[in-house]
Design a protein around this motif. Structure first.
Motif, mmCIF file in Angstrom:
data_model
loop_
_atom_site.group_PDB
_atom_site.id
_atom_site.type_symbol
_atom_site.label_atom_id
_atom_site.label_comp_id
_atom_site.label_asym_id
_atom_site.label_seq_id
_atom_site.Cartn_x
_atom_site.Cartn_y
_atom_site.Cartn_z
ATOM 1 N N MET A 1 21.651 3.756 -6.355
ATOM 2 C CA MET A 1 20.405 4.426 -6.744
ATOM 3 C C MET A 1 19.375 3.046 -6.308
ATOM 4 N N ASN A 2 18.540 3.542 -5.371
ATOM 5 C CA ASN A 2 17.321 2.510 -5.195
ATOM 6 C C ASN A 2 16.278 2.485 -6.318
ATOM 7 N N PRO A 3 15.860 1.199 -6.608
ATOM 8 C CA PRO A 3 14.773 0.877 -7.749
ATOM 9 C C PRO A 3 13.482 1.520 -6.968
ATOM 10 N N THR A 4 12.668 1.723 -7.917
ATOM 11 C CA THR A 4 11.492 2.351 -7.333
ATOM 12 C C THR A 4 10.749 1.184 -6.850
ATOM 13 N N PRO A 5 10.058 1.377 -5.622
ATOM 14 C CA PRO A 5 9.300 0.060 -5.054
ATOM 15 C C PRO A 5 8.056 0.102 -6.113
ATOM 16 N N LYS A 6 7.853 -1.350 -5.971
ATOM 17 C CA LYS A 6 6.628 -1.797 -6.634
ATOM 18 C C LYS A 6 5.361 -1.522 -6.166
ATOM 19 N N ILE A 7 4.295 -0.717 -6.708
ATOM 20 C CA ILE A 7 3.208 -0.620 -6.233
ATOM 21 C C ILE A 7 2.232 -1.874 -6.048
ATOM 22 N N PRO A 8 1.611 -2.262 -5.076
ATOM 23 C CA PRO A 8 0.643 -3.500 -5.033
ATOM 24 C C PRO A 8 -0.778 -3.228 -5.878
ATOM 25 N N ALA A 9 -1.136 -4.182 -6.367
ATOM 26 C CA ALA A 9 -2.224 -4.184 -7.192
ATOM 27 C C ALA A 9 -3.387 -4.750 -6.413
ATOM 28 N N ILE A 10 -4.451 -3.986 -6.305
ATOM 29 C CA ILE A 10 -5.434 -4.543 -5.276
ATOM 30 C C ILE A 10 -6.769 -4.665 -5.892
ATOM 31 N N ALA A 11 -7.589 -5.603 -5.377
ATOM 32 C CA ALA A 11 -8.943 -5.828 -5.949
ATOM 33 C C ALA A 11 -9.875 -5.660 -4.689
ATOM 34 N N ILE A 12 -10.943 -4.997 -4.765
ATOM 35 C CA ILE A 12 -11.918 -4.766 -3.679
ATOM 36 C C ILE A 12 -13.072 -5.420 -3.861
ATOM 37 N N ILE A 13 -13.520 -6.333 -3.104
ATOM 38 C CA ILE A 13 -14.603 -7.329 -3.091
ATOM 39 C C ILE A 13 -15.770 -6.668 -2.015
ATOM 40 N N ASP A 14 -16.725 -6.223 -2.126
ATOM 41 C CA ASP A 14 -17.770 -5.682 -1.176
ATOM 42 C C ASP A 14 -18.866 -5.449 -1.758
ATOM 43 N N ASP A 15 -20.034 -5.736 -1.286
ATOM 44 C CA ASP A 15 -21.325 -5.533 -1.828
ATOM 45 C C ASP A 15 -21.807 -4.250 -1.842
ATOM 46 N N ASP A 16 -21.147 -3.184 -0.810
ATOM 47 C CA ASP A 16 -21.469 -2.008 -0.510
ATOM 48 C C ASP A 16 -20.654 -0.915 -1.445
ATOM 49 N N ASN A 30 -3.125 6.789 -0.806
ATOM 50 C CA ASN A 30 -1.954 6.105 -0.111
ATOM 51 C C ASN A 30 -0.952 5.187 -0.963
ATOM 52 N N ASN A 31 -0.939 5.646 -2.340
ATOM 53 C CA ASN A 31 0.011 4.996 -3.496
ATOM 54 C C ASN A 31 -0.378 3.461 -3.592
ATOM 55 N N VAL A 32 -1.515 3.085 -3.688
ATOM 56 C CA VAL A 32 -2.061 1.888 -3.976
ATOM 57 C C VAL A 32 -2.772 1.895 -5.259
ATOM 58 N N LYS A 33 -2.581 0.893 -6.130
ATOM 59 C CA LYS A 33 -3.416 0.731 -7.532
ATOM 60 C C LYS A 33 -4.349 -0.025 -7.288
ATOM 61 N N ILE A 34 -5.767 0.252 -7.708
ATOM 62 C CA ILE A 34 -6.879 -0.553 -7.569
ATOM 63 C C ILE A 34 -7.055 -1.096 -9.033
ATOM 64 N N LEU A 35 -6.947 -2.638 -8.881
ATOM 65 C CA LEU A 35 -7.065 -3.153 -10.446
ATOM 66 C C LEU A 35 -8.609 -3.135 -10.694
ATOM 67 N N PHE A 36 -9.132 -3.585 -9.886
ATOM 68 C CA PHE A 36 -10.834 -3.773 -10.020
ATOM 69 C C PHE A 36 -11.646 -3.988 -8.801
ATOM 70 N N GLU A 37 -12.887 -3.507 -8.823
ATOM 71 C CA GLU A 37 -13.878 -3.769 -7.689
ATOM 72 C C GLU A 37 -14.990 -4.653 -8.140
ATOM 73 N N ALA A 38 -15.436 -5.539 -7.377
ATOM 74 C CA ALA A 38 -16.428 -6.461 -7.742
ATOM 75 C C ALA A 38 -17.668 -6.403 -6.408
ATOM 76 N N ALA A 39 -18.867 -6.509 -6.641
ATOM 77 C CA ALA A 39 -19.935 -6.444 -5.669
ATOM 78 C C ALA A 39 -20.152 -7.619 -5.083
ATOM 79 N N SER A 40 -19.479 -8.930 -5.530
ATOM 80 C CA SER A 40 -19.753 -10.240 -4.872
ATOM 81 C C SER A 40 -18.532 -11.023 -5.028
#
Length: 128
Positions: A1-16, A30-40
């Motif tokens: 039995m294959n373990p469930t793959p870990k989903i990468p945690a992402i931060a998006i840093i963009d002023d828009d 696309n099965n990606v976890k967003i941890l936080f967004e930042a404007a700068s």
């Protein structure tokens, strides 16, 4: 039995804010976890310093006010060298991508609304 793959945690840093929301939505589909967004870059460093959970990967805009992507990449790699950085810019100038790689980015992608391309890059740089 294959373990469930870990989903990468992402931060998006963009002023828009619209770009951040669209990319976050496309990545979540696309099965990606967003941890936080930042404007700068400055905001992202503050969020990183307070975070209980750090992102595995940061999607980082190059052109931002206060602290641009070059400076932000250097700060991220200095304080959190394990975090992978995917630099993202509307500029197709090769010198921009070369300068971002030199500043600490692991990959560079031209800015568009293609979440699949970014999701593929995330999988390339992600090491659970």
């Amino acid at each position: 039995m294959n373990p469930t793959p870990k989903i990468p945690a992402i931060a998006i840093i963009d002023d828009d804010p619209l770009y951040r929301k669209v990319i976050a939505h496309l990545l979540e589909k696309n099965n990606v976890k967003i941890l936080f967004e930042a404007a700068s870059g400055a905001e992202s460093i503050g969020l990183m310093e307070q975070a209980n959970l750090l992102p595995d990967i940061v999607i980082l805009d190059v052109e931002m006010p206060q602290m641009d992507g070059f400076e932000t990449a250097r700060m991220l790699k200095k304080h959190w060298p394990q975090i992978k950085i995917i630099a993202n810019s509307g500029s197709l100038d090769p010198s921009v991508s070369n300068k971002m790689i030199a500043a600490g980015a692991d990959r560079f992608i031209a800015k568009d609304f293609n979440g699949i391309k970014i999701a593929e890059l995330i999988q390339e740089v992600y090491e659970p």
